[in-house]
Design a protein around this motif. Structure first.
Motif, PDB file in Angstrom:
ATOM      1  N   PHE A 239      27.729  38.858  42.866  1.00  0.00           N
ATOM      2  CA  PHE A 239      27.985  39.905  41.864  1.00  0.00           C
ATOM      3  C   PHE A 239      29.458  39.952  41.452  1.00  0.00           C
ATOM      4  O   PHE A 239      29.787  40.332  40.333  1.00  0.00           O
ATOM      5  CB  PHE A 239      27.501  41.287  42.354  1.00  0.00           C
ATOM      6  N   LEU A 240      30.371  39.488  42.335  1.00  0.00           N
ATOM      7  CA  LEU A 240      31.780  39.456  41.948  1.00  0.00           C
ATOM      8  C   LEU A 240      31.993  38.366  40.878  1.00  0.00           C
ATOM      9  O   LEU A 240      32.752  38.557  39.924  1.00  0.00           O
ATOM     10  CB  LEU A 240      32.656  39.182  43.177  1.00  0.00           C
ATOM     11  N   ASP A 241      31.234  37.250  41.049  1.00  0.00           N
ATOM     12  CA  ASP A 241      31.306  36.204  40.031  1.00  0.00           C
ATOM     13  C   ASP A 241      30.723  36.700  38.711  1.00  0.00           C
ATOM     14  O   ASP A 241      31.239  36.392  37.627  1.00  0.00           O
ATOM     15  CB  ASP A 241      30.544  34.946  40.486  1.00  0.00           C
ATOM     16  N   ARG A 242      29.626  37.450  38.834  1.00  0.00           N
ATOM     17  CA  ARG A 242      28.995  38.007  37.622  1.00  0.00           C
ATOM     18  C   ARG A 242      29.946  38.977  36.916  1.00  0.00           C
ATOM     19  O   ARG A 242      29.979  39.050  35.683  1.00  0.00           O
ATOM     20  CB  ARG A 242      27.685  38.713  37.969  1.00  0.00           C
ATOM     21  N   LEU A 243      30.694  39.730  37.727  1.00  0.00           N
ATOM     22  CA  LEU A 243      31.673  40.667  37.157  1.00  0.00           C
ATOM     23  C   LEU A 243      32.755  39.892  36.410  1.00  0.00           C
ATOM     24  O   LEU A 243      33.203  40.301  35.332  1.00  0.00           O
ATOM     25  CB  LEU A 243      32.298  41.512  38.277  1.00  0.00           C
ATOM     26  N   TYR A 244      33.124  38.750  36.962  1.00  0.00           N
ATOM     27  CA  TYR A 244      34.121  37.888  36.316  1.00  0.00           C
ATOM     28  C   TYR A 244      33.589  37.377  34.974  1.00  0.00           C
ATOM     29  O   TYR A 244      34.294  37.356  33.959  1.00  0.00           O
ATOM     30  CB  TYR A 244      34.476  36.740  37.258  1.00  0.00           C
ATOM     31  N   ASP A 245      32.303  36.994  35.013  1.00  0.00           N
ATOM     32  CA  ASP A 245      31.675  36.510  33.774  1.00  0.00           C
ATOM     33  C   ASP A 245      31.620  37.611  32.726  1.00  0.00           C
ATOM     34  O   ASP A 245      31.851  37.371  31.532  1.00  0.00           O
ATOM     35  CB  ASP A 245      30.263  35.981  34.059  1.00  0.00           C
ATOM     36  N   LEU A 246      31.274  38.829  33.177  1.00  0.00           N
ATOM     37  CA  LEU A 246      31.218  39.968  32.254  1.00  0.00           C
ATOM     38  C   LEU A 246      32.586  40.200  31.613  1.00  0.00           C
ATOM     39  O   LEU A 246      32.688  40.486  30.414  1.00  0.00           O
ATOM     40  CB  LEU A 246      30.760  41.220  33.005  1.00  0.00           C
ATOM     41  N   ASN A 247      33.598  40.056  32.390  1.00  0.00           N
ATOM     42  CA  ASN A 247      34.948  40.271  31.887  1.00  0.00           C
ATOM     43  C   ASN A 247      35.276  39.279  30.765  1.00  0.00           C
ATOM     44  O   ASN A 247      35.869  39.633  29.745  1.00  0.00           O
ATOM     45  CB  ASN A 247      35.951  40.126  33.045  1.00  0.00           C
ATOM     46  N   LYS A 248      34.873  38.014  30.941  1.00  0.00           N
ATOM     47  CA  LYS A 248      35.133  37.005  29.905  1.00  0.00           C
ATOM     48  C   LYS A 248      34.381  37.325  28.620  1.00  0.00           C
ATOM     49  O   LYS A 248      34.891  37.138  27.521  1.00  0.00           O
ATOM     50  CB  LYS A 248      34.745  35.625  30.431  1.00  0.00           C
ATOM     51  N   VAL A 249      33.130  37.801  28.777  1.00  0.00           N
ATOM     52  CA  VAL A 249      32.336  38.173  27.589  1.00  0.00           C
ATOM     53  C   VAL A 249      33.024  39.292  26.821  1.00  0.00           C
ATOM     54  O   VAL A 249      33.121  39.287  25.597  1.00  0.00           O
ATOM     55  CB  VAL A 249      30.907  38.587  28.012  1.00  0.00           C
ATOM     56  N   LEU A 250      33.515  40.309  27.582  1.00  0.00           N
ATOM     57  CA  LEU A 250      34.158  41.456  26.930  1.00  0.00           C
ATOM     58  C   LEU A 250      35.452  41.049  26.232  1.00  0.00           C
ATOM     59  O   LEU A 250      35.830  41.647  25.221  1.00  0.00           O
ATOM     60  CB  LEU A 250      34.443  42.554  27.958  1.00  0.00           C
ATOM     61  N   ASP A 268      38.886  44.345  34.273  1.00  0.00           N
ATOM     62  CA  ASP A 268      39.807  43.310  34.747  1.00  0.00           C
ATOM     63  C   ASP A 268      40.618  43.818  35.939  1.00  0.00           C
ATOM     64  O   ASP A 268      40.782  43.120  36.950  1.00  0.00           O
ATOM     65  CB  ASP A 268      40.735  42.893  33.597  1.00  0.00           C
ATOM     66  N   GLU A 269      41.121  45.086  35.817  1.00  0.00           N
ATOM     67  CA  GLU A 269      41.896  45.693  36.918  1.00  0.00           C
ATOM     68  C   GLU A 269      41.026  45.837  38.165  1.00  0.00           C
ATOM     69  O   GLU A 269      41.442  45.520  39.286  1.00  0.00           O
ATOM     70  CB  GLU A 269      42.422  47.063  36.496  1.00  0.00           C
ATOM     71  N   ARG A 270      39.831  46.358  37.949  1.00  0.00           N
ATOM     72  CA  ARG A 270      38.932  46.597  39.084  1.00  0.00           C
ATOM     73  C   ARG A 270      38.544  45.272  39.763  1.00  0.00           C
ATOM     74  O   ARG A 270      38.379  45.224  40.979  1.00  0.00           O
ATOM     75  CB  ARG A 270      37.649  47.314  38.628  1.00  0.00           C
ATOM     76  N   TYR A 271      38.410  44.213  38.964  1.00  0.00           N
ATOM     77  CA  TYR A 271      38.019  42.917  39.522  1.00  0.00           C
ATOM     78  C   TYR A 271      39.046  42.448  40.548  1.00  0.00           C
ATOM     79  O   TYR A 271      38.689  42.051  41.664  1.00  0.00           O
ATOM     80  CB  TYR A 271      37.872  41.877  38.398  1.00  0.00           C
TER      81      TYR A 271
END
Length: 557
Positions: A239-250, A268-271
């Motif tokens: 899920f941390l990788d998924r969060l990273y992916d979400l960040n790139k989409v945003l 990005d900060e939270r990641y």
């Protein structure tokens, strides 16, 4: 000055309202008429303690009101500090005495008895027969002497008093250190054993909390290991990788729709925060190790500390402080002697400064005494008491015992007098008769009033024990005093009454089968008759009336 006195239900003073004027006023009347009660009421206005026994029988309360007009900057400043209005230099003091609660007011503002006492010093000075005891008691002589220049001597006494407190504190500290040293020397072996035991224990601040936390970890190792393993398993999921992916989409989305940029920045900060936290958890999991030997060591250490705390009856911080104290007293860098030496030097310095301040106060008093001696002799001569008078100071030296340091200075004084030529100076307290005491007291009072600019002086039978020419001289001296302040005097002496500017008669009457007192100012003819009555002590004759008229209208003859 006192301008008016209103008394309600104070014993036989049921309803008294009398006006007073400047100059010399006498109050006369038969025994038991209520003259002393008038003085008592004035005493209450000047700070005397009240008793419900003074309340007239059948009444619930007694009230006394005194109206004063006093031009005094010191009184004005005092009242301003107490937040009491003081318009046109007028002040009204009211005291209410009841069976349940008493009250005091100045210009309508409630006061304590102590505050009234502070104000009263600026209103009037009251002298009664009991004041003779003051002049015959050496314990009062320093206060009497200082009273002639109160503001000056009081400043020095305050400075001296502060030094005396500092000196006593330093002496107490020195004595405590010496006692500590003596105690250590008497039980040196025992204290050395304690120091050795504490040093071997190697106690540290916050050690108990650290041990307790580590024991808790080791005792709950299995549970902690299981929870950390669960945390590690979750972290390893993607899920941390998924969060990273979400960040790139945003990031891409915000290039088309700027409103998504703020969301992207927060994610990005939270990641990166989560990444740091996960790294910490992984590190903790990697470092987690169960060591049963370490647990035994920690438990033993905890037990040893507990035993020391119980043995010495001290907490861990107190044990460490006690160890430092023992090291200071017994160790190679022993500083106790240095502390004792430093405190001793401070004590010596304070003692010298205290003595110097005391001698400064002594010089002021001696200068004051010389002036008083001269004026007392003159006043006593005016009062037909040819006497030599001297204020004797007991000499003290700096190296005398600490007993020389009294709360009021280093002085002990005695008043010496010689009333019979050739007899030599002797202590006033041992050789003075009643009539002489009256004149000596009056001589002191005259000087005191002039020195302190007292607005009103009240005498309660200061002429007791006098007769003939001596009484006439006392009357003249009181009259002289009235030229510089208002004087009120209760008297039985015709010589005193004759010289008054105003004469008030206090009489006891029976109204509706109840005793009451009337107080009124006499006309000239009434005054002549009253003075004649004082001369005769009973029935008044024409001869006595003529004599009374003569001494009133022609006092110089």
């Amino acid at each position: 000055m006192l301008t008016r006195l209103v008394i309600n239900n104070l014993a036989i003073l049921e309803n008294v309202d009398v006006t007073f004027k400047d100059g010399f006023t006498v109050l006369t009347g038969g025994t038991g008429a209520g003259k002393s009660l008038v003085i008592d009421s004035l005493s209450l206005l000047l700070g005397a303690r009240a008793s419900s026994e003074l309340i007239r029988t059948g009444e619930e309360k007694a009230t006394i009101k005194g109206y004063f007009h006093v031009e005094s900057s010191r009184l004005s400043a005092l009242l301003d500090k107490m937040e009491i209005p003081f318009l046109n230099n007028d002040i009204v003091i009211e005291r209410v005495i009841s069976k349940t609660k008493n009250s005091i007011k100045a210009n309508g503002v409630a006061l304590s008895l102590a505050q009234l006492g502070q104000i009263a010093k600026h209103l009037a000075d009251i002298h009664s027969q009991f004041d003779f005891a003051k002049i015959l008691n050496p314990d009062n002589y320093l206060d009497i002497l200082d009273g002639f220049a109160y503001e000056k001597t009081n400043r020095y006494k305050q400075d001296y008093g502060q030094l005396l407190d500092d000196y006593k504190s330093a002496k107490a500290e020195e004595e405590s250190l010496l006692l500590q040293k003596a105690k250590i020397e008497a039980s040196k072996d025992f204290y050395e054993f304690q120091l050795k035991e504490l040093k071997e224990a190697s106690l540290k601040d916050n050690e108990e909390a650290e041990i307790s936390a580590e024991i808790a970890l080791l005792q709950n190792y299995d549970h902690i290991y299981s929870l950390l393993q669960s945390a590690d398993s979750i972290i390893r999921e993607d899920f941390l990788d998924r969060l990273y992916d979400l960040n790139k989409v945003l990031i891409k989305l915000s290039s088309f729709q700027p409103q998504y940029q703020q969301i992207q920045e927060k994610i990005d900060e939270r990641y990166y925060e989560l990444d740091d936290l996960f790294s910490t958890l992984k590190k903790d999991f990697k470092n987690l190790d169960y060591d049963p030997e370490r647990l035994n060591v920690l438990q033993q250490r905890s037990s040893d500390i507990t035993a020391l705390k119980r043995k010495y009856r001290k907490s861990l911080p107190e044990l460490i402080a006690y160890q430092n104290e023992l090291e200071s007293a017994l160790g190679p860098d022993n500083s106790l002697d240095d502390k004792i030496a430093a405190v001793h030097d401070h004590v010596i310095d304070l003692r010298h400064r205290l003595y110097v301040k005391g001698t400064e106060l002594t010089q002021i008093r001696k200068s004051l005494a010389k002036s008083i001696e001269k004026e007392i002799k003159k006043s006593l001569d005016d009062l037909l008491l040819s006497a030599d008078f001297q204020v004797q100071f007991i000499d003290v030296k700096e190296d005398d015992e600490d007993s020389i340091f009294h709360p009021t200075g280093i002085d002990e004084v005695d008043f010496l007098i010689e009333t019979n030529v050739g007899e030599g100076l002797k202590s006033l307290s041992k050789v003075v008769s009643g009539g002489e005491a009256s004149r000596i007291m009056l001589a002191f009072k005259v000087i005191f009033v002039k020195a302190n600019k007292v607005a009103t002086v009240i005498f309660d039978e200061i002429d007791t024990g006098l007769s003939g020419e001596a009484a006439s001289k006392v009357a003249a001296k009181i009259k002289e005093l009235s030229l510089s302040c208002q004087v009120l005097a209760i008297t039985h002496m015709p010589q005193v009454a004759a010289l008054s500017d105003h004469h008030i008669l206090v009489e006891k009457v029976i109204v509706n089968k109840r005793t009451a007192t009337t107080v009124r100012e006499l006309t000239l003819e009434e005054k002549i008759h009253q003075v004649a009555y004082l001369i005769s002590g009973g029935k008044v004759t024409e001869k006595q009336l003529d004599y009374a008229r003569e001494i009133i209208l022609n006092p110089e003859n």
